[in-house]
Design a protein around this motif. Structure first.
Motif, mmCIF file in Angstrom:
data_model
loop_
_atom_site.group_PDB
_atom_site.id
_atom_site.type_symbol
_atom_site.label_atom_id
_atom_site.label_comp_id
_atom_site.label_asym_id
_atom_site.label_seq_id
_atom_site.Cartn_x
_atom_site.Cartn_y
_atom_site.Cartn_z
ATOM 1 N N GLY A 231 0.823 -1.106 0.000
ATOM 2 C CA GLY A 231 -0.117 -0.041 -0.148
ATOM 3 C C GLY A 231 0.830 1.392 0.028
ATOM 4 O O GLY A 231 0.374 2.313 0.617
ATOM 5 N N GLU A 267 -2.067 -4.672 2.275
ATOM 6 C CA GLU A 267 -1.311 -4.164 3.018
ATOM 7 C C GLU A 267 -0.985 -4.543 4.411
ATOM 8 O O GLU A 267 -2.187 -4.832 5.182
ATOM 9 N N ASP A 270 -1.343 -0.869 9.189
ATOM 10 C CA ASP A 270 -2.709 -0.408 9.642
ATOM 11 C C ASP A 270 -3.430 0.535 8.471
ATOM 12 O O ASP A 270 -4.609 0.566 8.706
ATOM 13 N N HIS A 271 -2.727 1.070 7.847
ATOM 14 C CA HIS A 271 -3.134 2.059 6.729
ATOM 15 C C HIS A 271 -2.265 2.113 5.513
ATOM 16 O O HIS A 271 -1.074 1.854 5.659
ATOM 17 N N ILE A 272 -2.880 2.391 4.459
ATOM 18 C CA ILE A 272 -2.129 2.754 3.313
ATOM 19 C C ILE A 272 -1.564 3.945 3.101
ATOM 20 O O ILE A 272 -1.970 4.795 3.998
ATOM 21 N N ASN A 274 1.056 5.252 4.560
ATOM 22 C CA ASN A 274 1.278 5.410 6.086
ATOM 23 C C ASN A 274 2.705 6.426 6.476
ATOM 24 O O ASN A 274 2.670 6.934 7.217
ATOM 25 N N THR A 281 -3.996 9.723 3.779
ATOM 26 C CA THR A 281 -4.350 8.310 4.026
ATOM 27 C C THR A 281 -5.943 7.934 3.991
ATOM 28 O O THR A 281 -6.219 7.072 3.349
ATOM 29 N N GLU A 285 -8.052 6.016 1.401
ATOM 30 C CA GLU A 285 -8.864 4.671 1.650
ATOM 31 C C GLU A 285 -10.631 4.964 1.358
ATOM 32 O O GLU A 285 -11.107 4.087 1.021
ATOM 33 N N LEU A 297 -6.266 -4.502 5.135
ATOM 34 C CA LEU A 297 -5.158 -4.069 6.044
ATOM 35 C C LEU A 297 -4.712 -5.161 6.927
ATOM 36 O O LEU A 297 -5.649 -5.696 7.473
#
Length: 515
Positions: A231, A267, A270-272, A274, A281, A285, A297
């Motif tokens: 991600g 990914e 925890d987030h794309i 990041n 972010t 999303e 995620l």
């Protein structure tokens, strides 16, 4: 025979009287003639290489790589006192940020490449390019060993060796597979123009396969399931480009398979995205959610077969699998094998990239520089040199430092320690006087005077802003430009060690404002 004698005499006259070389006689069959006058030794070529002075041997600079860092270095190198040899298996420069657009035809491949020879021929520097791959660096003997990239038979002369005085390593990096089983055999990467063209062909072929009449719905959905692993910027941009390509173009050409297409982004974090601001972010999303792109995620890929990809949930370790038609792997970078071998030579084992000082010189070597994705900069900390900084600024040797004294050397400080300026921006301070004033307390800025201990307190948190530079095209280009600037002014610095550049030591091209 008479005509032959005439031309023979003219030829002899040109040899005996060199001034006649300015006169050229052009005859025609019809008996007419044209007399043209030109200066034989003059050159109208604006980019002709200036001849070297007699008795002066040029220092040989070998550049490995023609990516963002290497090309930026070549474009900005203006000192004709170098003999530059460029070695790369790729004879062109590629604008890599547009590779995701090439995968879907938004941009054609020929629009993002430029031949290296076209770049270097415009330089007033002696530059030669060799299309070859470097497979060994001998730092002790200052040699690089290379192998031709051509597949033709060269009578056993495919390999050659080249000496150097200075070596610039700008070889980039390879895709990082984390030794995941099946990735090399079954996944597509997106590092080169050829990768983008291959992905484009695979996408079209997937739609053609799915349109065949003898397939089951399950098999058709598998073929049209596109999985992107990673991600980061490349993976996210490719997912967006693929969605637009499918939605705006391919659905019109293949309307019967419209309901079978699926795009999934995996990914592990925890987030794309990041590494960017949280607002970016969140926007990405939400946009993917609206577009129907399935973002999973916390999903780590543990294995890839020819038809299935296996993932593990990072929290509970639960393993699952999903069928796919095409996988694009974009999970960061890792050093090439040659870089790993070289790192062992200079005592840099167990590292992800070559470590350099702030002047891009490889730690453990005096004449080798590394920049771009293959290297990382170890920025020196302010607190390591705090006494030297204070001594340099305290010109009257009073033992205290005023705002005026500090501001006279602040330009050198910011160039040597970029984290200082970053710290001020984050603290929203107007100038460097505010930094000193904060350490002293409720005192007018003009009246601020700090001793060494108070000065240490003022700069104690500056190093907390230090961050590794991201592996981006912009960073690589800036590093190449900076290193070229150092090479352009190297002679000046060596002739005047106490001058504006203050390079330390013969051949050690380091900007040392406080040493």
């Amino acid at each position: 025979m008479r005509g032959y004698t005439f031309y023979e005499r003219v030829s002899r006259a040109f040899h005996d009287y060199s001034s006649l070389s300015k006169l050229i006689v052009i005859s025609t069959v019809g008996g007419g003639s044209l007399i043209a006058y030109s200066e034989a030794n003059a050159s109208s070529d604006a980019y002709s290489v200036a001849p070297p002075e007699m008795g002066i041997k040029k220092k040989k600079v070998v550049v490995l790589g023609t990516g963002w860092a290497g090309t930026s270095f070549l474009k900005n190198l203006n000192n004709p006192s170098y003999d530059v040899q460029v070695i790369s298996p790729r004879n062109y420069f590629a604008f890599t940020p547009l590779l995701p657009s090439v995968t879907c035809g938004t941009v054609e491949a020929r629009s993002i490449v430029e031949p290296v020879r076209n770049i270097v021929r415009k330089k007033n520097v002696d530059i030669c390019f060799w299309e070859a791959e470097c497979f060994k660096i001998d730092a002790e003997n200052k040699k690089v060993y290379c192998r031709s990239s051509q597949n033709t038979n060269l009578n056993g002369k495919e390999e050659f060796c080249m000496d150097y005085d200075y070596l610039v390593i700008a070889m980039g990096a390879r895709a990082n597979t984390f030794n995941t089983p099946g990735v090399e055999e079954n996944c597509n990467f997106l590092k080169e123009v050829e990768d983008a063209q291959r992905i484009r062909r695979n996408v079209i072929e997937s739609f053609e396969k799915a349109s065949l009449p003898n397939l089951s719905d399950e098999e058709r959905k598998r073929i049209l399931h596109f999985v992107i692993v990673g991600g980061g910027p490349t993976g996210v941009e490719f997912a967006a480009e693929l969605h637009d390509f499918v939605d705006e173009d391919l659905f019109k050409l293949y309307p019967k398979v419209k309901d079978s297409v699926k795009i999934t982004l995996l990914e592990a974090a925890d987030h794309i995205l990041n590494m960017f601001d949280k607002r970016i972010t969140a926007f990405a999303e939400e946009k993917f959610s609206r577009d129907g792109i399935d973002v999973k995620l916390g999903s780590m890929v543990v294995k890839v077969t020819d038809k299935e990809i296996f993932t593990k949930v990072r929290g509970n370790g639960e393993t699952s699998s999903m069928p796919y038609g095409m996988v694009v792997w974009s999970t960061g970078i890792a050093p090439h094998a040659i870089i790993k071998d070289f790192m062992k030579q200079v005592g840099q084992t167990n590292r992800r990239a070559l470590a350099t000082d702030e002047w891009l010189r490889v730690e453990g070597s005096d004449s080798i520089y590394a920049l771009g994705d293959c290297a990382t900069v170890n920025q020196r900390r302010v607190m390591e040199d705090i006494a030297a900084i204070f001594s340099k600024a305290d010109k009257d040797n009073s033992g205290t430092l005023t705002v005026k004294e500090f501001q006279e050397v602040i330009k050198d400080i910011c160039e040597r320690y970029p984290q200082v300026e970053l710290y001020l921006k984050n603290k929203k301070m107007g100038d460097f006087g505010d930094l000193l004033k904060e350490a002293k307390g409720d005192v007018a800025q003009d009246a601020v005077e700090l001793n060494i201990e108070e000065f240490k307190k003022a700069l104690s948190e500056v190093d907390s802003q230090m961050k590794n530079l991201p592996a981006t095209a912009q960073v690589a280009a800036q590093q190449g430009k900076y290193l070229a600037k150092c090479f352009n002014r190297m002679e000046e610095a060596e002739k005047n060690p106490e001058g504006p550049l203050r390079f330390r030591g013969t051949g050690r091209h380091r900007f040392q404002p406080f040493r």
